[in-house]
Design a protein around this motif. Structure first.
Motif, short mmCIF file in Angstrom:
data_model
loop_
_atom_site.label_atom_id
_atom_site.label_comp_id
_atom_site.label_asym_id
_atom_site.label_seq_id
_atom_site.Cartn_x
_atom_site.Cartn_y
_atom_site.Cartn_z
N UNK A 96 2.86 17.33 -7.80
CA UNK A 96 4.16 17.75 -7.25
C UNK A 96 4.13 17.69 -5.73
N UNK A 97 5.22 17.24 -5.18
CA UNK A 97 5.29 17.08 -3.73
C UNK A 97 5.46 18.45 -3.06
N UNK A 98 4.66 18.69 -2.01
CA UNK A 98 4.81 19.97 -1.32
C UNK A 98 6.10 19.98 -0.49
N UNK A 99 6.65 21.13 -0.36
CA UNK A 99 7.86 21.22 0.46
C UNK A 99 7.42 21.39 1.91
N UNK A 100 7.93 20.52 2.78
CA UNK A 100 7.58 20.57 4.19
C UNK A 100 8.49 21.56 4.90
N UNK A 101 7.90 22.33 5.76
CA UNK A 101 8.66 23.38 6.43
C UNK A 101 9.45 22.84 7.62
N UNK A 102 8.83 21.92 8.38
CA UNK A 102 9.50 21.48 9.59
C UNK A 102 9.53 19.96 9.65
N UNK B 222 0.82 -1.20 0.00
CA UNK B 222 0.00 0.00 0.00
C UNK B 222 0.86 1.25 0.00
N UNK B 223 1.87 1.27 0.83
CA UNK B 223 2.75 2.43 0.88
C UNK B 223 3.55 2.59 -0.41
N UNK B 224 3.97 1.48 -1.00
CA UNK B 224 4.71 1.55 -2.26
C UNK B 224 3.82 2.07 -3.38
N UNK B 225 2.57 1.60 -3.42
CA UNK B 225 1.63 2.06 -4.44
C UNK B 225 1.30 3.53 -4.26
N UNK B 226 1.13 3.93 -3.01
CA UNK B 226 0.81 5.34 -2.75
C UNK B 226 1.95 6.24 -3.20
N UNK B 227 3.17 5.79 -3.01
CA UNK B 227 4.32 6.59 -3.45
C UNK B 227 4.47 6.57 -4.96
N UNK C 226 6.82 14.39 10.23
CA UNK C 226 6.50 13.31 11.14
C UNK C 226 4.99 13.15 11.30
N UNK C 227 4.28 14.27 11.37
CA UNK C 227 2.83 14.22 11.52
C UNK C 227 2.18 13.58 10.28
N UNK C 228 2.61 13.97 9.09
CA UNK C 228 2.04 13.41 7.87
C UNK C 228 2.38 11.92 7.72
N UNK C 229 3.58 11.54 8.11
CA UNK C 229 3.97 10.13 8.05
C UNK C 229 3.15 9.30 9.03
N UNK C 230 2.93 9.82 10.22
CA UNK C 230 2.13 9.11 11.21
C UNK C 230 0.69 8.98 10.75
N UNK C 231 0.16 10.02 10.11
CA UNK C 231 -1.20 9.98 9.59
C UNK C 231 -1.33 8.93 8.49
N UNK C 232 -0.36 8.88 7.58
CA UNK C 232 -0.40 7.89 6.49
C UNK C 232 -0.28 6.47 7.03
N UNK C 233 0.58 6.26 8.02
CA UNK C 233 0.75 4.93 8.61
C UNK C 233 -0.52 4.51 9.34
N UNK C 234 -1.13 5.43 10.08
CA UNK C 234 -2.37 5.12 10.80
C UNK C 234 -3.47 4.75 9.82
N UNK C 235 -3.58 5.51 8.74
CA UNK C 235 -4.59 5.22 7.74
C UNK C 235 -4.36 3.86 7.10
N UNK C 236 -3.12 3.53 6.78
CA UNK C 236 -2.80 2.24 6.18
C UNK C 236 -3.12 1.10 7.13
N UNK C 237 -2.78 1.25 8.40
CA UNK C 237 -3.08 0.20 9.37
C UNK C 237 -4.58 0.04 9.59
N UNK C 238 -5.31 1.15 9.57
CA UNK C 238 -6.76 1.08 9.75
C UNK C 238 -7.40 0.36 8.57
#
Length: 140
Positions: free
Chosen positions: A25-31, A14-19, A36-48
């Motif tokens: 275009x990928x947004x530039x992350x400021x911090x 799922x993560x490979x397909x999503x990538x 970390x927040x976006x990665x945690x959200x994607x992982x939580x969604x994938x696990x759910x």
């Protein structure tokens, strides 16, 4: 153990397909916190989504002893009657079937006629468009 492996493989896929399907275009992350927040959200969604899929279980084979024990004598006579009626309705075919193909001699005799027709059609297919072109353009 097998379920855990299947979940891990599904999550990785799922993560490979999503990538791979990310065409925007990928947004530039400021911090680093935003990343970390976006990665945690994607992982939580994938696990759910992965835990929502039902587990695959194998069905038990039916017991043949129970099936055989339930057949009665009246069922056997009904089956025999049915098979006898089907045998009567069976399509009868003729035994002496004659082929409709031409013999080798007949084919050789008419070969010249067939070749003339085929070559004539090929010639018309090439010559007719040329004549039509010269007619419409006036030979220019």
């Amino acid at each position: 153990e097998m379920t855990q492996m299947m979940r891990a493989a599904t999550l990785a896929a799922l993560l490979a397909c999503a990538g791979a399907l990310n065409v925007a275009p990928r947004p530039s992350f400021k911090t680093a916190q935003d990343v970390a927040m976006r990665s945690a959200l994607a992982t939580t969604l994938a696990l759910a989504l992965n835990s929502a899929t039902p587990a695959i279980t194998m069905a038990d084979a039916p017991s043949l002893a129970l099936e055989r024990a339930s057949v009665t004598v009246s069922d056997m006579t009904a089956q025999e009657k049915f098979l006898a009626e089907r045998a009567k309705m069976k399509t009868q075919y003729e035994q002496d079937v004659e082929g409709t193909y031409m013999t080798a001699e007949e084919t050789k005799e008419k070969k010249a006629t067939y070749l003339t027709v085929v070559y004539g059609l090929i010639a018309i297919a090439f010559i007719a468009p040329m004549i039509q072109f010269f007619y419409y353009t006036g030979g220019k």
